[in-house]
Design a protein around this motif. Structure first.
Motif, PDB file in Angstrom:
ATOM      1  N   LEU A   1       7.710  12.054   4.588  1.00  0.00           N
ATOM      2  CA  LEU A   1       8.320  12.972   3.717  1.00  0.00           C
ATOM      3  C   LEU A   1       9.051  11.909   2.713  1.00  0.00           C
ATOM      4  O   LEU A   1       9.775  11.316   3.215  1.00  0.00           O
ATOM      5  CB  LEU A   1       9.008  13.885   4.479  1.00  0.00           C
ATOM      6  N   LEU A   2       8.926  12.182   1.278  1.00  0.00           N
ATOM      7  CA  LEU A   2       9.764  11.648   0.445  1.00  0.00           C
ATOM      8  C   LEU A   2      11.171  11.998   0.365  1.00  0.00           C
ATOM      9  O   LEU A   2      12.006  11.331   0.310  1.00  0.00           O
ATOM     10  CB  LEU A   2       9.043  11.608  -1.264  1.00  0.00           C
TER      11      LEU A   2
ATOM     12  N   HIS B   1       0.820  -1.276  -0.121  1.00  0.00           N
ATOM     13  CA  HIS B   1       0.057   0.063   0.178  1.00  0.00           C
ATOM     14  C   HIS B   1       0.711   1.206  -0.079  1.00  0.00           C
ATOM     15  O   HIS B   1       0.434   2.323   0.578  1.00  0.00           O
ATOM     16  CB  HIS B   1      -0.930  -0.189   1.029  1.00  0.00           C
ATOM     17  N   ALA B   2       1.924   1.218  -0.526  1.00  0.00           N
ATOM     18  CA  ALA B   2       2.902   2.269  -0.724  1.00  0.00           C
ATOM     19  C   ALA B   2       2.395   3.502  -1.828  1.00  0.00           C
ATOM     20  O   ALA B   2       2.331   2.684  -2.988  1.00  0.00           O
ATOM     21  CB  ALA B   2       4.279   1.975  -0.809  1.00  0.00           C
ATOM     22  N   VAL B   3       2.006   4.371  -1.611  1.00  0.00           N
ATOM     23  CA  VAL B   3       1.494   5.382  -2.569  1.00  0.00           C
ATOM     24  C   VAL B   3       2.278   6.712  -2.458  1.00  0.00           C
ATOM     25  O   VAL B   3       2.226   7.328  -1.383  1.00  0.00           O
ATOM     26  CB  VAL B   3      -0.002   5.743  -2.428  1.00  0.00           C
TER      27      VAL B   3
ATOM     28  N   PHE C   1       9.387  14.182   8.065  1.00  0.00           N
ATOM     29  CA  PHE C   1       7.804  14.416   8.268  1.00  0.00           C
ATOM     30  C   PHE C   1       7.289  13.002   8.461  1.00  0.00           C
ATOM     31  O   PHE C   1       7.148  12.174   7.797  1.00  0.00           O
ATOM     32  CB  PHE C   1       7.088  14.879   7.030  1.00  0.00           C
ATOM     33  N   SER C   2       6.550  12.693   9.658  1.00  0.00           N
ATOM     34  CA  SER C   2       6.358  11.312  10.119  1.00  0.00           C
ATOM     35  C   SER C   2       4.818  11.336  10.733  1.00  0.00           C
ATOM     36  O   SER C   2       4.940  11.983  12.002  1.00  0.00           O
ATOM     37  CB  SER C   2       7.185  10.641  10.788  1.00  0.00           C
ATOM     38  N   MET C   3       3.946  10.824  10.081  1.00  0.00           N
ATOM     39  CA  MET C   3       2.641  11.003  10.759  1.00  0.00           C
ATOM     40  C   MET C   3       1.894   9.514  10.912  1.00  0.00           C
ATOM     41  O   MET C   3       1.896   8.805   9.931  1.00  0.00           O
ATOM     42  CB  MET C   3       1.531  11.834   9.970  1.00  0.00           C
TER      43      MET C   3
ATOM     44  N   ASP D   1       5.480  16.702  -1.080  1.00  0.00           N
ATOM     45  CA  ASP D   1       5.759  15.153  -1.731  1.00  0.00           C
ATOM     46  C   ASP D   1       5.955  14.283  -0.806  1.00  0.00           C
ATOM     47  O   ASP D   1       6.622  14.399   0.419  1.00  0.00           O
ATOM     48  CB  ASP D   1       6.930  15.200  -2.744  1.00  0.00           C
ATOM     49  N   LEU D   2       4.834  13.120  -0.417  1.00  0.00           N
ATOM     50  CA  LEU D   2       4.778  12.418   0.756  1.00  0.00           C
ATOM     51  C   LEU D   2       4.668  10.979   0.167  1.00  0.00           C
ATOM     52  O   LEU D   2       4.344  10.695  -1.039  1.00  0.00           O
ATOM     53  CB  LEU D   2       3.662  12.861   1.399  1.00  0.00           C
ATOM     54  N   ASP D   3       4.947  10.215   1.021  1.00  0.00           N
ATOM     55  CA  ASP D   3       4.460   8.777   0.927  1.00  0.00           C
ATOM     56  C   ASP D   3       3.488   8.324   1.751  1.00  0.00           C
ATOM     57  O   ASP D   3       3.692   8.258   3.101  1.00  0.00           O
ATOM     58  CB  ASP D   3       6.176   7.937   0.969  1.00  0.00           C
TER      59      ASP D   3
END
Length: 186
Positions: free
Chosen positions: A71-72, A22-24, A94-96, A61-63
């Protein structure tokens, strides 16, 4: 023949791995109410005309992997105040964690603002009766609304983002197309 089989096997492994991980990668639009302000609570302190604001059209830009948003790569933003001052905000990480009933459990953002380093911390809590820290996906649109503070630097960050999430079927179709192109080239 061995190279063709190895390429086919690698492509099939990628095809199987994509839906399960599920990596998007997503490019999120930053809402124009997003600000960095004095005061490490959502209301901030001081003159709102001095708050650093994100400009319209800025993206992040995120993953999105399962229920974790990262954050990518580090990104920089030029922020402006209503008084015309500018600032450089560099997001280093950036880690949520979105594992919760309202789509937000907690997280952090490491940053540098005008040369000063710090970390915004986010928790699964609201401010007053307003739901601040939450995320949702509706009709293929991912939305995240967060506020967090950096007590050490007495700064707060209010951030809202929105991104279109590709359907898993689209990812499978893209990988299948790449496989077909590779085989056709051979």
């Amino acid at each position: 023949m061995t190279r063709i089989f190895a390429g086919w096997a690698a492509a099939m492994a990628l095809l199987v791995a994509l839906p399960s991980a599920h990596a998007v990668p997503i490019t999120a639009d930053i809402y124009n109410f997003s600000v960095v302000h004095l005061g490490s609570n959502p209301a901030g302190t001081g003159d709102q005309a001095d708050w650093f604001r994100f400009d319209a059209g800025q993206t992040l830009d995120l993953d999105l992997t399962n229920n974790f948003l990262a954050l990518l790569a580090p990104q920089s933003f030029t922020l402006t105040t209503d008084n015309g001052a500018t600032g450089l905000l560099e997001l280093l990480s950036f880690s949520m964690d979105l594992n919760d009933s309202d789509g937000f459990l907690g997280g952090s953002i490491d940053y540098v603002l005008n040369g000063a380093a710090g970390q915004f911390l986010f928790s699964d809590s609201n401010y007053g009766s307003s739901v601040y820290n939450s995320s949702s996906v509706e009709n293929g649109i991912f939305s995240l609304f967060i506020w967090g503070g950096d007590d050490a630097n007495d700064l707060g960050l209010d951030l809202g983002i929105s991104a279109q999430i590709p359907e898993p079927g689209i990812l499978v179709l893209m990988v299948t197309g790449l496989i077909a192109l590779r085989l056709f080239r051979r």
